[in-house]
Design an enzyme around this catalytic site. Structure first.
Site: not given
Length: 155
Positions: A53, A55, A83, A86
């Site tokens: 992701h 992040e 999420c 993360c």
């Protein structure tokens, strides 16, 4: 607030990079002492990595740049609410502040569905600012999925 807008625009530019690679358009940037120390954009499809992701990419880059897995005093700017995965990484990295654009009403873990960043159960508290350039960030995602559905229906 001007700084938040400036850095969110940087994250939006990174989200466009993700989109050009066929990824969900999410971008993230880690800022420490007024400068970029890490940036990332969604890459789980291209990297065959569910943890890739935006992040996570930005946190990894910042850790390498600062030679430390702890990032106290840093701010993470991200176009979509983090999420659970993360958010866990953000807490473990000791990020001081998260600024996000669009809320994620399905999997958001910074207040929308879960509130992991400000949970009293953690030994680290993350300051959260939500909704910075939310409309612009949200429309990136809405348009991406609209095009994807349209392309899928043509087949």
């Amino acid at each position: 607030m001007d700084q938040d807008i400036h850095w969110m625009q940087h994250a939006i530019a990174l989200a466009h990079r993700a989109e050009k690679e066929g990824e969900v358009p999410v971008g993230a940037v880690v800022v420490f002492e007024g400068r970029v120390v890490g940036e990332g954009w969604n890459r789980p499809i291209g990297r065959h990595d569910p943890s890739a992701h935006a992040e996570i990419q930005a946190l990894r880059a910042a850790g390498q740049h600062l030679a430390n897995y702890r990032l106290p005093g840093a701010t993470l700017y991200v176009t979509l609410e983090p999420c659970c995965m993360c958010s866990g990484a953000i807490v473990h990295a000791r990020i001081a502040r998260v600024v996000f654009g669009a809320h994620d009403d399905k999997t958001g873990a910074a207040g929308s569905v879960f509130d992991l960043l400000q949970s009293p159960l953690h030994n680290h508290y993350v300051d959260v600012t939500a909704g910075v350039l939310a409309e612009q960030c949200g429309s990136l995602l809405t348009n991406f999925f609209r095009r994807r559905r349209s392309n899928h229906n043509r087949k």
